[in-house]
Write an enzyme that holds these catalytic residues in place. Structure first.
Site, PDB file in Angstrom:
ATOM      1  N   GLU A 298       5.370  -4.232   4.134  1.00 37.84           N
ATOM      2  CA  GLU A 298       4.483  -4.546   5.256  1.00 37.84           C
ATOM      3  C   GLU A 298       4.693  -5.936   5.829  1.00 37.84           C
ATOM      4  OE1 GLU A 298       0.291  -4.336   4.294  1.00 37.84           O
ATOM      5  OE2 GLU A 298       0.642  -5.059   2.279  1.00 37.84           O
TER       6      GLU A 298
ATOM      7  N   ASN B 109     -14.330   0.071  20.047  1.00 36.91           N
ATOM      8  CA  ASN B 109     -13.496   0.204  18.855  1.00 36.91           C
ATOM      9  C   ASN B 109     -13.756   1.599  18.291  1.00 36.91           C
ATOM     10  OD1 ASN B 109     -12.157  -0.039  16.426  1.00 36.91           O
ATOM     11  ND2 ASN B 109     -13.663  -1.398  15.487  1.00 36.91           N
ATOM     12  N   GLY B 110     -12.689   2.345  17.998  1.00 41.12           N
ATOM     13  CA  GLY B 110     -12.875   3.693  17.457  1.00 41.12           C
ATOM     14  C   GLY B 110     -12.125   4.701  18.305  1.00 41.12           C
TER      15      GLY B 110
ATOM     16  N   ARG C 247      -7.458  -8.574  12.420  1.00 41.31           N
ATOM     17  CA  ARG C 247      -7.641  -7.124  12.376  1.00 41.31           C
ATOM     18  C   ARG C 247      -6.427  -6.380  12.956  1.00 41.31           C
ATOM     19  NH1 ARG C 247     -13.036  -5.753  11.798  1.00 41.31           N
ATOM     20  NH2 ARG C 247     -12.903  -3.886  13.045  1.00 41.31           N
TER      21      ARG C 247
ATOM     22  N   LYS D  34      -5.972  -4.778   9.974  1.00 43.12           N
ATOM     23  CA  LYS D  34      -6.648  -5.113   8.727  1.00 43.12           C
ATOM     24  C   LYS D  34      -7.638  -4.038   8.311  1.00 43.12           C
ATOM     25  CE  LYS D  34      -7.768  -7.806   5.281  1.00 43.12           C
ATOM     26  NZ  LYS D  34      -6.804  -7.804   4.162  1.00 43.12           N
TER      27      LYS D  34
ATOM     28  N   TRP E 208      -6.099  -2.519  19.542  1.00 41.28           N
ATOM     29  CA  TRP E 208      -4.993  -2.003  18.721  1.00 41.28           C
ATOM     30  C   TRP E 208      -4.755  -0.589  19.237  1.00 41.28           C
ATOM     31  CZ3 TRP E 208      -4.060   1.814  14.920  1.00 41.28           C
ATOM     32  CH2 TRP E 208      -2.957   1.585  14.101  1.00 41.28           C
TER      33      TRP E 208
ATOM     34  N   GLU F 232       2.416  -1.635  -5.719  1.00 39.54           N
ATOM     35  CA  GLU F 232       1.766  -2.643  -4.889  1.00 39.54           C
ATOM     36  C   GLU F 232       2.787  -3.680  -4.396  1.00 39.54           C
ATOM     37  OE1 GLU F 232      -0.671  -2.933  -3.208  1.00 39.54           O
ATOM     38  OE2 GLU F 232      -1.028  -5.055  -2.869  1.00 39.54           O
TER      39      GLU F 232
ATOM     40  N   LYS G 271       3.821  -4.564  -0.450  1.00 33.94           N
ATOM     41  CA  LYS G 271       3.766  -5.920   0.127  1.00 33.94           C
ATOM     42  C   LYS G 271       5.077  -6.242   0.837  1.00 33.94           C
ATOM     43  CE  LYS G 271       0.326  -6.714   0.100  1.00 33.94           C
ATOM     44  NZ  LYS G 271      -0.642  -5.847  -0.490  1.00 33.94           N
TER      45      LYS G 271
ATOM     46  N   HIS H 254      16.277  10.834 -12.272  1.00 30.99           N
ATOM     47  CA  HIS H 254      16.029  12.126 -11.624  1.00 30.99           C
ATOM     48  C   HIS H 254      16.318  12.085 -10.129  1.00 30.99           C
ATOM     49  CE1 HIS H 254      14.476  13.626 -15.377  1.00 30.99           C
ATOM     50  NE2 HIS H 254      13.825  12.473 -15.498  1.00 30.99           N
TER      51      HIS H 254
ATOM     52  N   CYS I 131      -9.253  -2.645  16.559  1.00 32.88           N
ATOM     53  CA  CYS I 131      -9.811  -3.426  17.655  1.00 32.88           C
ATOM     54  C   CYS I 131     -10.907  -4.371  17.187  1.00 32.88           C
ATOM     55  CB  CYS I 131     -10.419  -2.490  18.695  1.00 32.88           C
ATOM     56  SG  CYS I 131      -9.303  -1.189  19.186  1.00 32.88           S
TER      57      CYS I 131
HETATM   58  C1  F6R Z   1      -2.126  -3.542   2.411  1.00 28.62           C
HETATM   59  C2  F6R Z   1      -3.465  -3.309   2.881  1.00 28.62           C
HETATM   60  C3  F6R Z   1      -3.868  -1.909   3.190  1.00 28.62           C
HETATM   61  C4  F6R Z   1      -5.335  -1.681   2.793  1.00 28.62           C
HETATM   62  C5  F6R Z   1      -5.795  -0.290   3.240  1.00 28.62           C
HETATM   63  C6  F6R Z   1      -7.217  -0.013   2.802  1.00 28.62           C
HETATM   64  O1  F6R Z   1      -1.910  -4.891   2.123  1.00 28.62           O
HETATM   65  O2  F6R Z   1      -4.235  -4.220   3.049  1.00 28.62           O
HETATM   66  O3  F6R Z   1      -3.023  -0.994   2.573  1.00 28.62           O
HETATM   67  O4  F6R Z   1      -5.448  -1.831   1.411  1.00 28.62           O
HETATM   68  O5  F6R Z   1      -5.714  -0.198   4.627  1.00 28.62           O
HETATM   69  O6  F6R Z   1      -8.102  -0.924   3.343  1.00 28.62           O
HETATM   70  P1  F6R Z   1      -9.549  -1.114   2.747  1.00 28.62           P
HETATM   71  O7  F6R Z   1      -9.392  -1.680   1.371  1.00 28.62           O
HETATM   72  O8  F6R Z   1     -10.234  -2.066   3.669  1.00 28.62           O
HETATM   73  O9  F6R Z   1     -10.185   0.241   2.715  1.00 28.62           O
END
Ligand code: F6R
Length: 608
Positions: A488, A100-101, A27, A603, A74, A481, A485, A504, A2
């Site tokens: 997501e 938020n929370g 976010r 985010k 959110w 990684e 990407k 395996h 949020c």
């Molecule tokens: C993926 C992504 C998330 C963050 C994760 C941790 O692209 O951005 O997997 O890496 O939510 O977020 P932070 O780094 O803000 O703790």
């Protein structure tokens, strides 16, 4: 998660709140709303969906007034709907709240309030807050918010307005980000700096359990006991443009292109040829380093993947055993922690609830904590013993790119710093790595020129349902990684495997046309990786190989090859991840996905 914006001033609150919320869209959210005081009338407009829906509603029935709160939600408790959107109000519509929370004891509070005759209309945990404030309200809003906060367990950043005190916004934070913006004759609260950067660069960073009273005349910060707090003003030096698209179609592609600069900024004044690694915010001594017998690197998602590279780098250079942990698992697995343990938490936002909880767990058991974070003044930076800021600049796209490469740089910096202090590597090797690090920005720039290969690859593969990423050693860390990407932002199911692990089990999934991206940068593992590629090729896979320039022998095995500039093997992830970021970006664009705001994602994950 949020987003919250609050405003008190002379001008209309509605456009300020909407503009602020638009800067928090990154976010992640699924509904939005505002509550604005028009004298002693409190009006609320809110709806499910994008901010544009809310703007449309406000165009049809504008809200007048210069004091208000706004929110992007959110969904956690209750589906995204008009009714569950924030702000929530008390029964007579005199008090409105954005939150938020998560209020963890909301069921208990709700039942208690119902027993007192209160009625609820939504499924949210948040709705208990306006009713609680109402219950305690006795002509003093801040007093009522303090009493309500004392009842609540969980995490919250809250903004409150009340039509009986139409000159103010009251706010509080606990384990959820909230900052205060200080303008001239107007003041703000927000979940993040970009929301208010067009109006002011002077801010107060709030600590947990601090309350704020915002009026046109000024800002008062208070402890839970009601004592006034003096706080230094933090002046934001980065430009509002840094949080704009600057001519790029999406934030993600802009941020991918910002990587050479971000890599350079993270090394500036820390990595210098012939000089020891210099770290301003790290006070750990040589003796304390010598005393460490175990390091945990703890993080989530992309930051966790940076931690996997950190493990390789620290173990190789500093010869200290490292375990990498997913933060949400770490806190519940009773890890062995003592005064000889060092924890490194990695978090772009510095507000991730699980990472913060792991940090607290480690500190409670006597460990020292280094925070690697991108956000100055974030919760992890304030609670850790030492800080290493990644100077990536604001990262707006939900999918992390430039934050990741700067986290890698931070990992190398820490590894070199420990190695120098422990004399675990000879100085020639250290100098070699430093020199190679200083060349990384240029090399990253070089990789960005190979877009066409990746665009072509994306246009052939974006309709696929599954994909595999393979690598060995550090290439495996990068494969994880790349795979994340693709999942997501392109919504393609994807798996990352260590090359040697294929046989395996997962090789059973390889059939004619299966898309595989194989990383083969690590020199000592090149031949072994080529053998793994042959295994999938034999079974019909369509393989894109990524190798260093000059390693053209890979072409004999793969369907398409992409070459990256040669660097020190340990640093390869910084360069080899870029084609993976670009490939997933182009696949997402081809598919018509919402690249910067992928579905269901936020985010900054400030709830558990
Ligand atoms: C993926 C992504 C998330 C963050 C994760 C941790 O692209 O951005 O997997 O890496 O939510 O977020 P932070 O780094 O803000 O703790």
């Amino acid at each position: 998660m949020c987003g919250i914006v609050g405003f008190v001033g002379k001008r209309g609150a509605s456009p300020v709140l909407i503009e602020g919320l638009s800067k928090l869209e990154y976010r992640g959210y699924d509904s939005a709303g505002v509550a604005i005081l028009d004298g002693d009338k409190l009006n609320v407009t809110k709806c499910k969906g994008r901010l544009a829906n809310l703007e449309e509603k406000l165009k049809e029935s504008p809200l007048v007034g210069s004091v208000g709160i706004g929110h992007t939600r959110w969904a956690t408790h209750g589906e995204p709907s008009d009714l569950n959107s924030h702000p929530h109000t008390n029964e007579d519509g005199t008090i409105s709240v954005v939150h938020n929370g998560i209020i963890e004891n909301y069921i208990h509070i709700r039942e208690w309030l119902i027993s007192k005759g209160y009625k609820f209309v939504s499924e949210t945990d948040t709705e208990v807050i306006p009713h609680l404030v109402d219950y305690y309200y006795n002509g003093d809003l801040i007093d009522a918010v303090m009493k309500a906060a004392a009842k609540m367990e969980g995490s919250y950043a809250i903004g409150v307005v009340c039509s009986k005190e139409p000159d103010k916004v009251v706010a509080v934070r606990k384990d959820s980000p909230l900052i205060v913006g200080l303008g001239k004759g107007e003041n703000f609260i927000a979940s993040d700096i970009p929301a208010i950067l067009n109006h002011t660069r002077d801010i107060y960073l709030l600590n947990d359990n601090e309350f704020v009273v915002l009026t046109e005349q000024g800002v008062k910060l208070l402890t839970a006991e009601g004592d006034e707090i003096k706080r230094d003003i933090y002046h934001v030096t980065w430009n509002a443009d840094a949080a704009e698209k600057g001519g790029f179609e999406h934030f993600m592609i802009k941020e991918i292109h910002e990587q050479p600069k971000a890599i350079k900024d993270t090394m500036t004044s820390r990595i210098m040829p012939g000089k020891p690694v210099t770290l301003d915010d790290i006070t750990i001594t040589k003796e304390q380093i010598a005393n460490i017998d175990k390091i945990y690197i703890v993080a989530c998602g992309t930051a966790y993947h940076a931690g996997v590279v950190g493990k390789y780098a620290i173990e190789k250079l500093a010869r200290i055993p490292v375990e990498v942990d997913i933060a949400s698992e770490f806190r519940y697995r009773d890890p062995i922690i003592n005064e000889r343990t060092l924890m490194i938490v990695v978090s772009q936002s510095g507000e991730t609830a699980d990472t913060l909880a792991a940090l607290r767990e480690a500190k409670a058991h006597g460990a020292r904590v280094i925070a690697v974070t991108n956000v100055v003044g974030s919760s992890v930076s304030r609670e850790a013993d030492d800080i290493l800021y990644t100077w990536a600049g604001p990262e707006i796209a939900v999918a992390s790119t430039k934050a990741y490469v700067t986290q890698l740089i931070a990992m190398y910096i820490i590894a070199l710093f420990f190695a120098e202090n422990k004399n675990s590597v000879n100085s020639e090797e250290i100098e070699k790595i430093k020199a190679a690090m200083l060349e990384l920005p240029e090399k990253a720039e070089e990789v960005l020129k190979h877009k066409e290969v990746l665009q072509k690859f994306a246009s052939k593969t974006y309709m696929h349902k599954d994909m595999f990423f393979l690598g060995r050693g550090l290439d495996y860390a990068v494969a994880m990684e790349g795979s994340l990407k693709v999942k997501e932002i392109s919504y393609i199911h994807s798996e990352a495997y260590a090359g040697g692990e294929l046989k395996h089990g997962p090789i059973a999934l390889i059939e004619k046309g299966t898309v595989v991206i194989a990383l083969a940068t690590q020199l000592g593992l090149f031949d072994k990786m080529v053998s793994n590629v042959k295994e999938v090729k034999t079974r019909g896979a369509n393989v894109l190989g990524i190798a260093y320039e000059g390693h053209t022998e890979i072409e004999k095995t793969v369907d398409a090859a992409l070459y990256i500039p040669r660097t020190h093997d340990i640093l390869a992830p910084v360069i080899s991840v870029i084609p993976l970021q670009l490939a997933s970006y182009y696949m997402a664009v081809q598919k018509g996905c919402d690249v910067d705001k992928p579905r269901n994602l936020a985010k900054s994950v400030t709830v558990e």
